[in-house]
Design a protein around this motif. Structure first.
Motif, PDB file in Angstrom:
ATOM      1  N   LEU A 226     -13.764  -8.308  10.186  1.00 22.20           N
ATOM      2  CA  LEU A 226     -13.256  -6.967   9.925  1.00 22.20           C
ATOM      3  C   LEU A 226     -13.981  -5.903  10.732  1.00 22.20           C
ATOM      4  CD1 LEU A 226     -12.958  -7.456   6.096  1.00 22.20           C
ATOM      5  CD2 LEU A 226     -11.057  -7.195   7.697  1.00 22.20           C
TER       6      LEU A 226
ATOM      7  N   TYR B 114     -11.920  -5.026   1.300  1.00 24.35           N
ATOM      8  CA  TYR B 114     -11.632  -4.187   2.475  1.00 24.35           C
ATOM      9  C   TYR B 114     -10.248  -3.563   2.335  1.00 24.35           C
ATOM     10  CZ  TYR B 114     -11.147  -2.887   7.413  1.00 24.35           C
ATOM     11  OH  TYR B 114     -10.973  -2.205   8.580  1.00 24.35           O
TER      12      TYR B 114
ATOM     13  N   ARG C 295     -15.742  -0.202   2.474  1.00 25.27           N
ATOM     14  CA  ARG C 295     -16.377  -0.512   3.752  1.00 25.27           C
ATOM     15  C   ARG C 295     -17.846  -0.924   3.578  1.00 25.27           C
ATOM     16  NH1 ARG C 295     -11.962  -0.741   4.260  1.00 25.27           N
ATOM     17  NH2 ARG C 295     -10.514   0.264   5.709  1.00 25.27           N
TER      18      ARG C 295
ATOM     19  N   HIS D  87     -12.328  -9.627   2.434  1.00 26.34           N
ATOM     20  CA  HIS D  87     -11.037  -9.095   2.894  1.00 26.34           C
ATOM     21  C   HIS D  87     -10.339  -8.349   1.771  1.00 26.34           C
ATOM     22  CE1 HIS D  87     -10.388 -10.794   6.994  1.00 26.34           C
ATOM     23  NE2 HIS D  87     -11.366 -11.612   6.596  1.00 26.34           N
TER      24      HIS D  87
END
Lengths: 366, 366
Positions: free
Chosen positions: A234, A202, A207, A199
């Motif tokens: 995600l 991200y 990506r 996370h």
DNA sequence: TTGTAGGCGTTATCAA
DNA sequence: TTGATAACGCCTACAA
């Protein structure tokens, strides 16, 4: 000083082993003119002895240079048993903290910490445990548990072999294993922290995130699980090529980063199982003149102090390894017969992400 | 499995401590239909036992899950005694190598390595030694010796106290002390290597050379002696302001480098007692935008792996610390009564300068 | 409060 | 080759 022991004539009928030559409790008793039992009481501390007598005994003991023989007490079970710490190598920074924590607890309980190294060889590990069984330790902390090949059968066999001699096995460096709730475990929740790192990266715009450290050991399995979960949350696809097993050294990190670069659709972020691995990725970034964190975001694990010295400073995960050692030692030392419950106790320790410029778009100066 | 031990009715007259509950040699003897002595012979290995008998005994032992009780053997002196390693902290990289070396030797001799930490407190150190005396170790390796306050009286007292219980004291991390030839020492010759570093920096064009690590401990004293000798050989004046005592952490190195900068006629080169100290000097160089090595030459000690990762790479001193541990353990383990000589043995280990760009005018790329 | 004595698990000596 | 036994240094139940 040893006069009393040396001069004491051996009884004619004696057929036992040769005496150690030390001053014994009986020597002190003779010198003080009391019975051995009284001397024992003085040094055990818990029985009642008249002040006058105590003084006489202490004086005699001092004169003779008497030192309680802990080996004899150990045999009787009246001295604390030793605690054994088995590790693969000593050169990983987190290990030293763990050992220090365990040592602290051991000594606070009058015990002491024996160290044994396997050098990553399971056969050596087994031999060590077999030998340590003879020493009747109170417990064995197995710090290789997180990074050894995953082998619950072996762990369970160890636990039983040790239990047969009254010792508790505690696996260090990993959270409780779902498929072996009967084993004591103390360690970092690698799954949760890896999920959090996904996370974190991200949010930094990444990506394509690689995981360097998905080997078939407890830590690797947990990391992989958290990694997958993070990606899933995600909406990112899992790419098996990005989840790699690596050895724990700088060169392996370097190699893996190079391999990753050479692939189509290469990753822009790396979650490393250790700060050393992360350093290897730094090397590649430097050699290829890639900017960190924009083109190459890097997260380590362990909060090694050099993580603050590299440029840019390394995002890492701080783990209170001392606590791991303390908790593990505590579990091992607690007399299991105190409670009727044979329930294994396990502790999960939370890691904490320390965000630094190596994963942040806006490189903040510390 | 414990049936034999538990079911064995305690003799009516028994007044001893409660039995440990383990399977004992006598249980095996009963099960095999032989005498305890025979079982002992089977497991000791050195006496002659008929094959048939041996098989019976081993079978019985296996059935009962018998494990030799090393504690009882220890009391009789027929099991190897433990080796103790006392250190201040575990977090210095060189220490881990030393411990690994000592552990290796200990285990090869059937012994095991017990670890104890003083956290830099001499009182704790003394308490540890006092407690360890009870465990009758074969020897004690004192790895705090090089960096503790210089105190030969205390060392000598330790040595004698340990000798009284049959243990050998070995001071690790320092070469033999001229004023205490009776103490066993194993360690790096800090004087010689520091002298060599002075020459090395001189050749790099530096004339104002600081020493960070001249404290009043064995390592500091030796360093200072070599430093002075080197300066003298090169016709450089000794400036007491440039020879500093520092704690062993990054911040102390940083502080000292800042202090040095603020003086009139500041140094352009730093000989640091550790790589960590050196990192602190790097910080100052970076913050002040000083070029390394031209304006700031830096030499560390210990060859920590991060020395290769900093920019420019750090000149340091490689010391085979594993050898230090091995030699120290070997001295401690050798039965002193084998030889009549009570002569202490000491070993000086040579360090090796690893020149890297942090001290070289022409920054060579590795 | 102190002494007596038997036992902890092992090994070494002596005798068979 | 095997067995009986005393001993290692200490602790503790019981008796005094």
């Amino acid at each position: 000083m040893k006069a009393a022991a040396t001069d004491r004539p051996r009884k004619r009928g004696s057929r036992g082993p040769t005496p150690a030559g030390d001053v014994s409790l009986r020597d002190v008793a003779a010198q003080a003119g009391v019975s051995p039992a009284t001397v024992s009481r003085v040094f055990s501390g818990n029985a009642s002895v008249q002040d006058e007598t105590r003084r006489k005994v202490l004086k005699a003991a001092d004169e003779l240079g008497y030192v309680v023989n802990g080996l004899a007490k150990a045999m009787l079970g009246t001295a604390p048993r030793i605690l054994v710490l088995i590790a693969s190598e000593l050169n990983c920074p987190e290990f030293t903290e763990l050992a220090a924590g365990a040592e602290q607890v051991a000594h606070d309980n009058g015990s002491c910490l024996a160290l044994a190294l396997t050098h990553g060889d399971p056969a050596v590990e087994q031999a060590i445990i077999e030998r340590m069984r003879q020493r009747r330790p109170v417990g064995v902390l197995l710090a290789t548990a997180g990074t050894n090949p995953y082998n619950i059968t072996a762990m369970r066999a160890y636990a039983e072999a040790l239990k047969a001699v009254g010792a508790t096995l505690v696996l260090c460096g990993q959270t409780p294993m779902a498929d072996a709730p009967d084993l004591h475990c103390v360690g970092v929740d690698r799954a949760e922290i890896t999920r959090a790192l996904v996370h974190h990266l991200y949010e930094g715009g990444h990506r394509r995130i690689a995981l360097l450290g998905a080997g078939d050991h407890a830590a690797g399995r947990q990391s992989l699980a958290g990694y997958k979960q993070g990606l899933n949350e995600l909406g990112l696809a899992f790419d098996a090529n990005l989840a790699r097993a690596v050895r724990d050294d700088v060169e392996s990190g370097q190699l893996e980063a190079l391999l990753a670069r050479s692939r189509p659709n290469p990753p822009s972020a790396f979650i490393c199982r250790s700060d050393q691995i992360a350093l290897g990725v730094y090397r590649v970034a430097r050699d290829s003149r890639l900017s960190i964190p924009d083109q190459f975001a890097i997260a380590g694990f362990g909060d090694s102090f050099f993580g603050r010295e590299v440029d840019p400073a390394l995002t890492t995960v701080r783990v209170p390894y001392a606590q791991v050692g303390e908790q593990a030692a505590t579990i091992a030392l607690q007399r299991l017969d105190d409670q009727d419950t044979d329930a294994p106790s396990s502790v999960a320790i939370a890691g904490e992400i320390i965000p630094r410029p190596s994963t942040r778009a806006e490189a903040v100066r510390f």
